[in-house]
Design a protein around this motif. Structure first.
Motif, PDB file in Angstrom:
ATOM      1  N   VAL A 106      64.777  12.389  21.947  1.00 45.29           N
ATOM      2  CA  VAL A 106      63.450  11.633  21.762  1.00 45.29           C
ATOM      3  C   VAL A 106      63.381  10.574  21.765  1.00 45.29           C
ATOM      4  N   PHE A 161      52.063  11.968  17.948  1.00 49.89           N
ATOM      5  CA  PHE A 161      53.351  12.989  18.042  1.00 49.89           C
ATOM      6  C   PHE A 161      54.133  13.549  16.979  1.00 49.89           C
ATOM      7  N   THR A 193      51.558  12.070  28.556  1.00 51.37           N
ATOM      8  CA  THR A 193      51.720  12.771  26.757  1.00 51.37           C
ATOM      9  C   THR A 193      50.937  11.793  25.505  1.00 51.37           C
ATOM     10  N   ILE A 218      56.808  12.231  28.553  1.00 51.26           N
ATOM     11  CA  ILE A 218      55.912  11.312  27.206  1.00 51.26           C
ATOM     12  C   ILE A 218      55.608  10.528  27.214  1.00 51.26           C
ATOM     13  N   ARG A 240      58.607  14.292  17.155  1.00 57.75           N
ATOM     14  CA  ARG A 240      59.349  13.945  17.708  1.00 57.75           C
ATOM     15  C   ARG A 240      58.980  16.004  17.931  1.00 57.75           C
ATOM     16  N   HIS A 289      55.846  19.545  24.339  1.00 56.57           N
ATOM     17  CA  HIS A 289      55.180  19.059  25.449  1.00 56.57           C
ATOM     18  C   HIS A 289      56.025  18.901  26.728  1.00 56.57           C
ATOM     19  N   LEU A 347      56.642  17.275  20.615  1.00 50.80           N
ATOM     20  CA  LEU A 347      57.094  15.991  22.291  1.00 50.80           C
ATOM     21  C   LEU A 347      58.061  16.914  22.598  1.00 50.80           C
TER      22      LEU A 347
END
Length: 234
Positions: free
Chosen positions: A204, A183, A174, A171, A185, A191, A188
């Motif tokens: 998250v 970003f 990113t 996280i 949720r 990713h 994320l």
């Protein structure tokens, strides 16, 4: 044009008249051109100053192939592009030349227009290759005293290494890699987490909370954009 800004070329051929023709026409195109009439003479010159070498294959004394071999064995000159000039191009000659690192061949007799086009093309490829080699991927992500080492997968906060879980690390990378970009949720989750793992929005949020606690004075840089998601605020 100032000579210091011109692209320097070297033409090596035991035919002096041919060298002068090449020099005249290439200089008319804006290049700075030196000549040598033997491989031995060429190797006595400061070859590192040239951006490209036009090299005759069949010369009295040292052949063009032998000169090329010397150039490629020297770390200081191994990346200088070489165009071979030759009246004899058999398949074996081409294989030998390309194995020695030749960038192109021009067969004699040749037109000056062909030489100019091939020189321009080889220089363009060489510049593109050099530019690609100098572009390196960053090995760290940094913001003031916050440093993420992408090779070691570690996070340093004001000089102290802080342990992060793989998810927290993902996280942080990113967000830090794209400062100011929000970003969601869902972004994320896509990713960071494997596609076969079911992750809720709450998961998250929990990881963001843990991440902030570990960032000390940089916790506030992980910013919430209500209704949209999270971003790293520089």
């Amino acid at each position: 044009m100032d000579n210091e800004n011109k692209t320097r070329l070297l033409a090596v051929d035991d035919e002096e008249d041919l060298c002068e023709i090449l020099k005249f026409n290439l200089e008319a195109e804006g290049y700075e051109v030196d000549t040598a009439n033997s491989g031995e003479e060429a190797l006595e010159m400061d070859l590192t100053s040239y951006r490209l070498i036009l090299l005759d294959v069949m010369m009295g004394g040292m052949s063009g192939f032998a000169v090329a071999r010397k150039l490629k064995e020297n770390p200081a000159t191994k990346n200088i592009p070489i165009i071979f000039l030759t009246a004899k191009i058999t398949e074996n000659d081409k294989i030998t030349g390309f194995n020695l690192g030749a960038d192109d061949y021009i067969s004699k007799p040749f037109s000056i227009r062909e030489v100019l086009l091939r020189v321009r093309a080889v220089l363009r490829r060489s510049e593109t290759h050099a530019a690609e080699e100098t572009v390196e991927e960053p090995h760290t992500l940094e913001y003031k005293g916050l440093v993420v080492d992408l090779d070691r997968k570690t996070v340093i906060v004001d000089g102290e290494e802080v342990p992060f879980t793989k998810t927290e690390y993902g996280i942080l990378c990113t967000l830090l890699e794209h400062p100011g970009r929000v970003f969601s949720r869902y972004d994320l989750i896509r990713h960071i987490w494997p596609t076969d793992v079911l992750v809720s929005d709450r998961t998250v949020d929990v990881n963001i909370t843990r991440l902030r606690k570990k960032l000390g004075q940089y916790a506030g840089n992980i910013t919430t954009r209500l209704g949209f998601g999270y971003y790293f605020d520089k």
